[in-house]
Write a protein that holds these residues in place. Sequence first.
Motif, mmCIF file in Angstrom:
data_model
loop_
_atom_site.group_PDB
_atom_site.id
_atom_site.type_symbol
_atom_site.label_atom_id
_atom_site.label_comp_id
_atom_site.label_asym_id
_atom_site.label_seq_id
_atom_site.Cartn_x
_atom_site.Cartn_y
_atom_site.Cartn_z
ATOM 1 N N MET A 232 0.824 -1.210 0.000
ATOM 2 C CA MET A 232 0.000 0.000 0.000
ATOM 3 C C MET A 232 0.859 1.262 0.000
ATOM 4 O O MET A 232 0.514 2.266 -0.624
ATOM 5 C CB MET A 232 -0.948 -0.007 1.199
ATOM 6 C CG MET A 232 -2.062 -1.034 1.107
ATOM 7 S SD MET A 232 -3.220 -0.939 2.500
ATOM 8 C CE MET A 232 -4.074 0.612 2.124
ATOM 9 N N THR A 236 0.574 5.451 -2.166
ATOM 10 C CA THR A 236 -0.113 6.512 -1.419
ATOM 11 C C THR A 236 -0.283 7.783 -2.250
ATOM 12 O O THR A 236 -1.223 8.546 -2.027
ATOM 13 C CB THR A 236 0.649 6.861 -0.128
ATOM 14 O OG1 THR A 236 2.029 7.108 -0.444
ATOM 15 C CG2 THR A 236 0.571 5.724 0.878
ATOM 16 N N TYR A 239 -3.837 8.097 -3.970
ATOM 17 C CA TYR A 239 -5.083 8.059 -3.198
ATOM 18 C C TYR A 239 -5.136 9.213 -2.213
ATOM 19 O O TYR A 239 -4.169 9.960 -2.051
ATOM 20 C CB TYR A 239 -5.203 6.724 -2.466
ATOM 21 C CG TYR A 239 -5.461 5.536 -3.373
ATOM 22 C CD1 TYR A 239 -6.765 5.155 -3.705
ATOM 23 C CD2 TYR A 239 -4.407 4.776 -3.874
ATOM 24 C CE1 TYR A 239 -7.012 4.060 -4.528
ATOM 25 C CE2 TYR A 239 -4.645 3.679 -4.697
ATOM 26 C CZ TYR A 239 -5.944 3.320 -5.023
ATOM 27 O OH TYR A 239 -6.189 2.239 -5.838
ATOM 28 N N THR A 242 -8.471 8.848 3.099
ATOM 29 C CA THR A 242 -9.085 7.589 3.542
ATOM 30 C C THR A 242 -8.127 6.424 3.344
ATOM 31 O O THR A 242 -7.973 5.557 4.212
ATOM 32 C CB THR A 242 -10.393 7.327 2.790
ATOM 33 O OG1 THR A 242 -11.282 8.419 3.003
ATOM 34 C CG2 THR A 242 -11.058 6.034 3.273
ATOM 35 N N TYR A 243 -7.463 6.403 2.212
ATOM 36 C CA TYR A 243 -6.473 5.367 1.919
ATOM 37 C C TYR A 243 -5.339 5.411 2.954
ATOM 38 O O TYR A 243 -4.914 4.365 3.468
ATOM 39 C CB TYR A 243 -5.923 5.595 0.514
ATOM 40 C CG TYR A 243 -4.902 4.584 0.034
ATOM 41 C CD1 TYR A 243 -5.298 3.445 -0.660
ATOM 42 C CD2 TYR A 243 -3.539 4.783 0.239
ATOM 43 C CE1 TYR A 243 -4.358 2.534 -1.138
ATOM 44 C CE2 TYR A 243 -2.598 3.880 -0.229
ATOM 45 C CZ TYR A 243 -3.015 2.759 -0.917
ATOM 46 O OH TYR A 243 -2.075 1.847 -1.381
ATOM 47 N N TYR A 246 -6.389 3.803 6.158
ATOM 48 C CA TYR A 246 -6.314 2.337 6.099
ATOM 49 C C TYR A 246 -4.856 1.874 6.209
ATOM 50 O O TYR A 246 -4.564 0.863 6.866
ATOM 51 C CB TYR A 246 -6.951 1.810 4.816
ATOM 52 C CG TYR A 246 -8.463 1.740 4.888
ATOM 53 C CD1 TYR A 246 -9.089 0.833 5.736
ATOM 54 C CD2 TYR A 246 -9.258 2.558 4.101
ATOM 55 C CE1 TYR A 246 -10.477 0.750 5.806
ATOM 56 C CE2 TYR A 246 -10.651 2.490 4.158
ATOM 57 C CZ TYR A 246 -11.256 1.584 5.021
ATOM 58 O OH TYR A 246 -12.626 1.508 5.092
ATOM 59 N N CYS A 247 -3.944 2.606 5.591
ATOM 60 C CA CYS A 247 -2.521 2.272 5.716
ATOM 61 C C CYS A 247 -2.082 2.307 7.180
ATOM 62 O O CYS A 247 -1.353 1.429 7.646
ATOM 63 C CB CYS A 247 -1.668 3.265 4.918
ATOM 64 S SG CYS A 247 -1.756 3.087 3.130
ATOM 65 N N PHE A 316 -12.948 -0.402 2.664
ATOM 66 C CA PHE A 316 -11.566 -0.640 2.263
ATOM 67 C C PHE A 316 -11.522 -0.972 0.770
ATOM 68 O O PHE A 316 -10.772 -0.360 -0.007
ATOM 69 C CB PHE A 316 -11.002 -1.790 3.101
ATOM 70 C CG PHE A 316 -9.499 -1.834 3.187
ATOM 71 C CD1 PHE A 316 -8.687 -1.136 2.314
ATOM 72 C CD2 PHE A 316 -8.892 -2.602 4.177
ATOM 73 C CE1 PHE A 316 -7.303 -1.192 2.407
ATOM 74 C CE2 PHE A 316 -7.500 -2.673 4.278
ATOM 75 C CZ PHE A 316 -6.720 -1.971 3.389
ATOM 76 N N GLU A 319 -12.438 2.011 -1.480
ATOM 77 C CA GLU A 319 -11.374 3.019 -1.570
ATOM 78 C C GLU A 319 -10.320 2.616 -2.600
ATOM 79 O O GLU A 319 -9.807 3.462 -3.350
ATOM 80 C CB GLU A 319 -10.715 3.211 -0.200
ATOM 81 C CG GLU A 319 -9.586 4.221 -0.174
ATOM 82 C CD GLU A 319 -10.009 5.636 -0.533
ATOM 83 O OE1 GLU A 319 -9.135 6.440 -0.899
ATOM 84 O OE2 GLU A 319 -11.224 5.947 -0.457
ATOM 85 N N LEU A 320 -10.000 1.337 -2.665
ATOM 86 C CA LEU A 320 -8.994 0.866 -3.619
ATOM 87 C C LEU A 320 -9.443 1.038 -5.064
ATOM 88 O O LEU A 320 -8.613 1.151 -5.973
ATOM 89 C CB LEU A 320 -8.674 -0.611 -3.356
ATOM 90 C CG LEU A 320 -8.140 -0.950 -1.966
ATOM 91 C CD1 LEU A 320 -7.958 -2.442 -1.819
ATOM 92 C CD2 LEU A 320 -6.838 -0.222 -1.693
ATOM 93 N N PRO A 323 -8.715 5.379 -7.308
ATOM 94 C CA PRO A 323 -7.503 6.206 -7.291
ATOM 95 C C PRO A 323 -7.815 7.619 -7.777
ATOM 96 O O PRO A 323 -8.671 7.812 -8.649
ATOM 97 C CB PRO A 323 -6.555 5.470 -8.256
ATOM 98 C CG PRO A 323 -7.423 4.586 -9.076
ATOM 99 C CD PRO A 323 -8.605 4.238 -8.227
#
Length: 328
Positions: A232, A236, A239, A242-243, A246-247, A316, A319-320, A323
């Motif tokens: 991930m 970064t 994104y 929010t991304y 999650y990281c 999750f 969000e992926l 981008p």
Amino acid sequence: MMTVDSPKKANTLGDWAYIAVEKHFNKTMKYEAEVLKDEDPEALHQMRVGMRRLRTAVTGFAPALDLPTAAQEKQIGKIARTLGILRDLDVLEEALENQYRPALPKSEQKVIHTALDYLATKRTEAFKLVKKTLEGKSNYLKMKQAFQHWFKEPKYQVTAQLPILEVLPDLLLPEISEFLLHPGWLVGVESNETGIHPKANLNHQAVEEQLHQQGEMLHDLRKQAKRVRYQMDLFTDFYGETYVSYCKDVKKIQEVLGNIQDSMVLGEFLTEALRTEKSKLPAKLSKELAESRYQAWQEWQVLQERYLDFSVRQGFHKELLQPKGLPD
């Protein structure tokens, strides 16, 4: 196979694969001389992390890369494990010196001295192996030369020409799905009408029993979290906040499960160093080890509860799939 000329602005999967691999290779090589001096444990730590991140870049971008055999994931892993043996001993030494020794009464201090003497002997052996690996005409040298040659004349799979934004979800989702489906999430849970939840109010003994029975499963989840975190981190720039959140969650999961594992490993090391059984370790030391696991377990349950929530996992994934665009 194909060769891609790097354009002024990186747009394709191949462009970003080159950027990631070169970045982590250079960061890894930066610490080689300091590691061989063996004066600063941080240099070893950074080189080991660099090797892991390089390995992640190679595996994460595997659909695009056509690397020589000496520069592939398997070879990187072997070298990283050699560094890891030495680094793990440094972590044990730091814990004994700074975390446990100050908490023990004088009557138990001798145990720590004995363990540290044993550790010093093991560390001397481990450093000899690291030195031999980094200085000799070994797989490490072949790996370095293979990457240096590849950077001059990079070769790619045909998928390297795909636009990075279109394939990011395809790169990330398989690893993260494996992470979220890991059976470690179900260690110490119970089911009721509202779903699956961590068992509440477990006492110290109950936590120890859970770890004895399923500690290896949590350790494996920790390793998966580490792979996900590194992968991930590669993306970064593409994104939003929010991304990044999650990281941070994945990093926290790795750290908390790592604290549990480190305590268990330290207990096993002490039984080896002192030539005794866990049940015969000094009382205060045993209590401190168990307490560190218990506190980490409390932190783990908070994260476990969050990721057993369907809406969190669903968020999750969503969000992926979104981008934001190419970084400047």
